[in-house]
Scaffold this motif. Structure first.
Motif, short mmCIF file in Angstrom:
data_model
loop_
_atom_site.label_atom_id
_atom_site.label_comp_id
_atom_site.label_asym_id
_atom_site.label_seq_id
_atom_site.Cartn_x
_atom_site.Cartn_y
_atom_site.Cartn_z
N LEU A 28 0.83 -1.21 0.00
CA LEU A 28 0.00 0.00 0.00
C LEU A 28 0.86 1.26 0.00
N ARG A 29 1.94 1.25 0.77
CA ARG A 29 2.84 2.40 0.82
C ARG A 29 3.48 2.65 -0.54
N GLU A 30 3.95 1.57 -1.15
CA GLU A 30 4.59 1.69 -2.47
C GLU A 30 3.61 2.14 -3.54
N GLU A 31 2.36 1.69 -3.44
CA GLU A 31 1.34 2.12 -4.40
C GLU A 31 1.09 3.63 -4.31
N LYS A 32 1.22 4.18 -3.09
CA LYS A 32 1.05 5.63 -2.91
C LYS A 32 2.31 6.39 -3.28
N GLY A 33 3.40 5.65 -3.53
CA GLY A 33 4.65 6.30 -3.91
C GLY A 33 5.36 6.98 -2.75
N LEU A 34 5.18 6.46 -1.55
CA LEU A 34 5.78 7.05 -0.36
C LEU A 34 6.98 6.25 0.11
N SER A 35 7.90 6.93 0.74
CA SER A 35 9.00 6.24 1.42
C SER A 35 8.54 5.92 2.83
N GLN A 36 9.31 5.11 3.52
CA GLN A 36 8.96 4.80 4.91
C GLN A 36 9.02 6.05 5.78
N ALA A 37 9.97 6.92 5.49
CA ALA A 37 10.11 8.17 6.26
C ALA A 37 8.90 9.07 6.05
N SER A 53 8.01 6.99 14.03
CA SER A 53 9.38 6.97 13.51
C SER A 53 9.48 6.08 12.27
N GLU A 54 10.50 6.35 11.47
CA GLU A 54 10.75 5.55 10.28
C GLU A 54 11.07 4.11 10.66
N SER A 55 11.80 3.92 11.76
CA SER A 55 12.14 2.56 12.21
C SER A 55 10.90 1.78 12.62
N GLU A 56 9.91 2.48 13.15
CA GLU A 56 8.66 1.81 13.52
C GLU A 56 7.95 1.30 12.26
N VAL A 57 7.88 2.13 11.23
CA VAL A 57 7.26 1.73 9.96
C VAL A 57 8.03 0.57 9.35
N ALA A 58 9.35 0.65 9.40
CA ALA A 58 10.19 -0.43 8.86
C ALA A 58 9.95 -1.73 9.60
N SER A 59 9.79 -1.66 10.91
CA SER A 59 9.54 -2.89 11.68
C SER A 59 8.17 -3.48 11.38
N TRP A 60 7.19 -2.64 11.05
CA TRP A 60 5.87 -3.16 10.64
C TRP A 60 5.98 -3.90 9.32
#
Length: 135
Positions: free
Chosen positions: A10-19, A28-35
């Protein structure tokens, strides 16, 4: 499909980075990365925020029933490898039986019937597997 893969997709479809997603959700970006790696599961509050942000029902995010094409391909390969292994074992057993009967009876020509019987049984079993796979 697992929650981690859904969130990443879903994030990639929106064209967003984790940050960028982390900024939108005030985390935090690390929280998104851990999800997205599957190391952590988002708290229920973040599930709600993600559902609103991506405009999808929350149960669609958490539901694991959606098939993952990559997992399906791996399952198909595993089944194919298992089938090959079973066929190999089957034919090895029949070859051992053939050799044993031939040695005991001393009639190598007559024991070919036993080997042909094994082939016929294998063909019937393969036919049943094929019929069941087309249902």
């Amino acid at each position: 499909m697992r929650l981690a893969k859904k969130l990443q997709k879903l994030r990639e479809e929106k064209g967003l980075s984790q940050a960028e997603l982390a900024q939108e959700l005030f985390t935090s970006e690390s929280e998104v990365a851990s999800w997205e790696s599957g190391d952590k599961v988002p708290e229920i509050g973040y599930i709600a925020k993600l559902a609103v942000f991506y405009d999808v029902p929350a149960d669609e995010l958490t539901d694991d029933d959606t098939p993952d094409p990559e997992e399906e391909a791996n399952d198909a390969e595993a089944k194919k490898a298992k089938r090959k292994k079973i066929n190999l074992i089957y034919w090895l057993v029949w070859a051992v039986i053939y050799l044993a009967v031939s040695l005991v009876t001393g009639k190598w020509g007559a024991s070919w019937t036993l080997l042909l019987l094994g082939g016929a049984i294998w063909l019937i079993a393969a036919g049943f597997r094929w019929v069941n796979s087309t249902k």
